[in-house]
Design an enzyme around this catalytic site. Structure first.
Site, mmCIF file in Angstrom:
data_model
loop_
_atom_site.group_PDB
_atom_site.id
_atom_site.type_symbol
_atom_site.label_atom_id
_atom_site.label_comp_id
_atom_site.label_asym_id
_atom_site.label_seq_id
_atom_site.Cartn_x
_atom_site.Cartn_y
_atom_site.Cartn_z
ATOM 1 N N ASP A 33 31.415 31.215 40.136
ATOM 2 C CA ASP A 33 32.690 30.762 39.555
ATOM 3 C C ASP A 33 32.459 29.476 38.741
ATOM 4 O OD1 ASP A 33 32.141 29.184 41.815
ATOM 5 O OD2 ASP A 33 34.271 28.873 42.295
ATOM 6 N N ASP A 64 27.591 25.814 39.687
ATOM 7 C CA ASP A 64 27.263 27.226 39.430
ATOM 8 C C ASP A 64 26.462 27.341 38.137
ATOM 9 O OD1 ASP A 64 29.468 28.954 41.218
ATOM 10 O OD2 ASP A 64 30.208 27.024 40.531
ATOM 11 N N ASN A 71 36.631 27.982 41.099
ATOM 12 C CA ASN A 71 36.752 26.640 40.530
ATOM 13 C C ASN A 71 37.803 26.595 39.421
ATOM 14 O OD1 ASN A 71 34.822 25.262 42.075
ATOM 15 N ND2 ASN A 71 33.162 26.136 40.870
ATOM 16 N N THR A 115 28.149 32.233 45.007
ATOM 17 C CA THR A 115 28.340 30.777 44.951
ATOM 18 C C THR A 115 29.799 30.431 44.634
ATOM 19 O OG1 THR A 115 27.706 30.650 42.623
ATOM 20 C CG2 THR A 115 25.941 30.374 44.252
ATOM 21 N N PHE A 122 35.338 24.623 50.242
ATOM 22 C CA PHE A 122 36.142 25.272 49.202
ATOM 23 C C PHE A 122 35.961 26.792 49.127
ATOM 24 C CE2 PHE A 122 36.572 26.762 44.801
ATOM 25 C CZ PHE A 122 37.881 26.393 44.522
ATOM 26 N N ASN A 123 34.727 27.280 49.011
ATOM 27 C CA ASN A 123 34.518 28.720 48.771
ATOM 28 C C ASN A 123 35.077 29.570 49.912
ATOM 29 O OD1 ASN A 123 33.216 28.274 46.339
ATOM 30 N ND2 ASN A 123 31.166 28.276 47.256
ATOM 31 N N HIS A 148 25.535 21.915 44.856
ATOM 32 C CA HIS A 148 25.641 22.873 45.968
ATOM 33 C C HIS A 148 24.999 24.227 45.686
ATOM 34 C CE1 HIS A 148 28.864 20.280 47.631
ATOM 35 N NE2 HIS A 148 29.407 20.289 46.432
ATOM 36 N N ASP A 149 25.468 24.858 44.591
ATOM 37 C CA ASP A 149 25.112 26.266 44.369
ATOM 38 C C ASP A 149 23.638 26.448 44.034
ATOM 39 O OD1 ASP A 149 27.771 26.738 44.837
ATOM 40 O OD2 ASP A 149 28.304 26.882 42.709
HETATM 41 C C1 BDR Z 1 31.522 24.833 46.291
HETATM 42 O O1 BDR Z 1 32.828 24.786 45.748
HETATM 43 C C2 BDR Z 1 32.783 24.741 44.352
HETATM 44 O O2 BDR Z 1 33.598 23.738 43.848
HETATM 45 C C3 BDR Z 1 31.337 24.541 43.963
HETATM 46 O O3 BDR Z 1 31.048 25.265 42.792
HETATM 47 C C4 BDR Z 1 30.569 25.073 45.139
HETATM 48 O O4 BDR Z 1 30.330 26.455 45.026
HETATM 49 C C5 BDR Z 1 31.270 23.566 47.058
HETATM 50 O O5 BDR Z 1 32.205 23.429 48.073
HETATM 51 CA CA CA Z 2 30.679 27.606 42.954
#
Ligand code: BDR
Ligand code: CA
Length: 305
Positions: A10, A15, A39, A124, A163-164, A234-235
């Site tokens: 996303d 990402d 996102n 991701t 978040f994800n 993160h991703d």
């Molecule tokens: C995740 O949430 C999104 O904002 C980032 O792309 C990542 O995948 C981190 O919590």
């Molecule tokens: Ca992401």
């Protein structure tokens, strides 16, 4: 031997960097990119995937758009982190092509079947596409899922949730209960590996410029919210874990997703000490060799120069 991967994402700043890392990893064969609402809205995350590929001249990489909303919950976008475009910062032109006419879920199923399941799926973003794949195409199971999401003990949307997973907890619950070999790269790992100004300074060429301008926007959020001088990518950790398994230490544990409560919506409950005696269903990331990951990321991004 290369590992075939599918990136379900996303974009999203991290990402986008994960996508660049995948394409710069000779250990990996990127079979395609699928997009999901997360996102930002689906039209924007899809456009962003294509804009990044346009930037590096990779219009040969398939991009298929997927779910425009979670299974049950309302759409919630992270504009406060990723901006109105989902990729604020650099001045990237609009996408030069349309996504594939095939829906992401059909694209995933067809590609996994063509490879007889010998594919690692790297989600991701929210897990909506992956849950739909499992429901609609039970015969098209990837042999492994390495996802960015969740945490043993942190949250970044609420105190309880990442978040994800929070975005689409019902999808996540289905994926974690699927019996597929799952690795979870969560916040406890990604927050330990911040990409700092000294890493940015080592980036070269036009991709280096792109990543620096992505991080100048993305870094504002991490400075303001956390007081950090760098950003977690993160991703990209999920992608790096597929090519370099030793970077992240994992523990095989039982993990369940909270879909019931409001307060803990989307929490990844990890039976870390085995007190609940949950059957292990997930390799949970618990630690990372941050320097090795960050050096790898710089080195690989510089191969575009
Ligand atoms: C995740 O949430 C999104 O904002 C980032 O792309 C990542 O995948 C981190 O919590
Ligand atoms: Ca992401």
């Amino acid at each position: 031997m290369t590992t075939p991967i599918l990136l379900d994402c996303d974009p999203g700043h991290d990402d986008a960097i994960a996508l660049l890392l995948a394409l710069a990893s000779p250990e990996l064969e990127l079979l395609g990119v699928t997009t999901v609402a997360g996102n930002q809205t689906l039209d924007k995350t899809t456009a962003n995937a294509i804009r990044v590929l346009d930037f590096i001249g990779r219009n040969d990489v398939a991009v298929a758009a997927g779910a425009d909303r979670p299974l049950l919950r309302d759409v919630y976008v992270a504009a406060h982190v990723h901006g109105e475009s989902g990729l604020d910062g650099p001045d990237l032109p609009p996408p030069q092509r349309a996504p594939s006419s095939e829906h992401a879920v059909e694209f995933l199923a067809r590609t996994i079947r063509e490879r007889a399941g010998a594919v690692t799926l790297v989600p991701t973003g929210p897990l909506t596409n992956v849950a739909l794949l499992l429901a609609l195409h039970p015969d098209a199971r990837p042999e492994r899922i390495v996802l960015m999401g969740g945490a043993v003990a942190e949250g970044n949307v609420t105190p309880a949730a990442e978040f994800n997973i929070w975005c689409d907890p019902e999808a996540a619950a289905r994926v974690f209960a699927s019996g597929i070999d799952i690795t979870m790269i969560g916040l406890d790992v990604t927050h330990k590996a911040l990409f700092m100004p000294e890493h940015e300074a080592r980036l070269e060429g036009k991709v280096g410029e792109l990543v620096r301008s992505l991080l100048s926007f993305y870094g504002n959020f991490h400075k303001q919210q956390y007081g950090w001088d760098g950003s977690p990518i993160h991703d990209a950790v999920a992608v790096a874990h597929v090519s370099h398994p030793d970077l992240v230490e994992t523990k095989n544990r039982g993990v369940k997703i909270d879909t019931e409560s409001e307060l803990s919506r989307g929490r990844t409950l990890v039976d870390l000490w085995g007190r609940a005696q949950w059957e292990p269903n997930c390799h949970v990331g618990v630690d990372i060799d941050a320097d090795a990951f960050l050096d790898l990321l710089v080195e690989r991004l510089n191969t575009f120069a």
